[in-house]
Design an enzyme around this catalytic site. Sequence first.
Site, mmCIF file in Angstrom:
data_model
loop_
_atom_site.group_PDB
_atom_site.id
_atom_site.type_symbol
_atom_site.label_atom_id
_atom_site.label_comp_id
_atom_site.label_asym_id
_atom_site.label_seq_id
_atom_site.Cartn_x
_atom_site.Cartn_y
_atom_site.Cartn_z
ATOM 1 C CG ASP A 155 -1.994 -1.054 1.205
ATOM 2 O OD1 ASP A 155 -1.769 -2.123 0.584
ATOM 3 O OD2 ASP A 155 -3.058 -0.853 1.818
ATOM 4 C CE LYS A 218 -5.232 2.110 2.741
ATOM 5 N NZ LYS A 218 -4.103 1.367 3.331
ATOM 6 C CE LYS A 254 -6.825 -1.226 2.706
ATOM 7 N NZ LYS A 254 -5.482 -1.800 2.952
#
Length: 318
Positions: A155, A218, A254
């Site tokens: 991430d 995300k 996300k």
Amino acid sequence: MSARNPGTELDLEWVSRVRVNTQAVLKRAQQVQGRKVVKKQWQAAWLLRAVTCIDLTTLAGDDTPSNVHRLCMKALQPVRHDLLKSMDMHEKGITTAAVCVYPSRVADAVKSMKVANSSLPVASVATGFPAGQTHLKTRLEEVRLAVADGATEIDIVINRTLALTGQWQALYDEIRQFREACGDAHMKTILAVGELASFTNVYKASLVSMMAGSDFIKTSTGKESVNATYPVAIVMVRAIRDYYLQTGHKVGFKPAGGIRTAQESLVWLALMKQELGDEWLRPQLFRLGASSLLADIERQIYHYVTGRYAAYHELPMA
């Protein structure tokens, strides 16, 4: 996991054309929040689906090998066995989607998964998380080290300065380098939406991130003052839809930061179903970044099974 997003050339003309209608976004977000959620056994089934999409996360300064181990064990058995058995779901292999930790804790998580003979993905935040304000060379090395330690998902955080000043080519070039450093690991790109100033910037950053090869986009690090909100999500998932229609490639979504209740997880799933369809209701294309959400979902499932609410000590971390 879905097939890796190979990315495309940066289409600056497409990026420059983007305009977001703020009022329309806010109206749609109100509709999403105002919908009635499912009840009884349907709710229990949707909550179990939400569990399978959680990236169970610990990103604290006092993380240790032992609390990472507990996190991993909880990820592998997220809902008490007796509760699953009473729902005839105990043999369905229900786990969370992944565990997510800091780079220095990846080796601990990988070790715990090996001991448990599990192939559950270990995700690591990287690239100077959460601010992304370290040197590019350091950010790239952090990705490589996390992958070397066994992380199969990374991430990353974008350089917000580049987005805020409209340096889209430079942002694309940085994310391409992160993509390369990830190797075979899947890359989730955190936009830190609370720091991007406008919906138009959020949409543009989403597009550039996908063009650069992100497998997921995300919302947040969870450390900003504004994290995952429904209006921002609508902007991002519509960028995902437009990118899919243009390129044929599916990119995951996300939301992360501030998602704490079972009720909220149901709203997020409904949003994905309505905006992107059933295919985006699986961990291959949808994740919930959370640390405390699972506890509330397990309490709701306990209530569905027993008719009463559990005290939190009855549903331990592991």
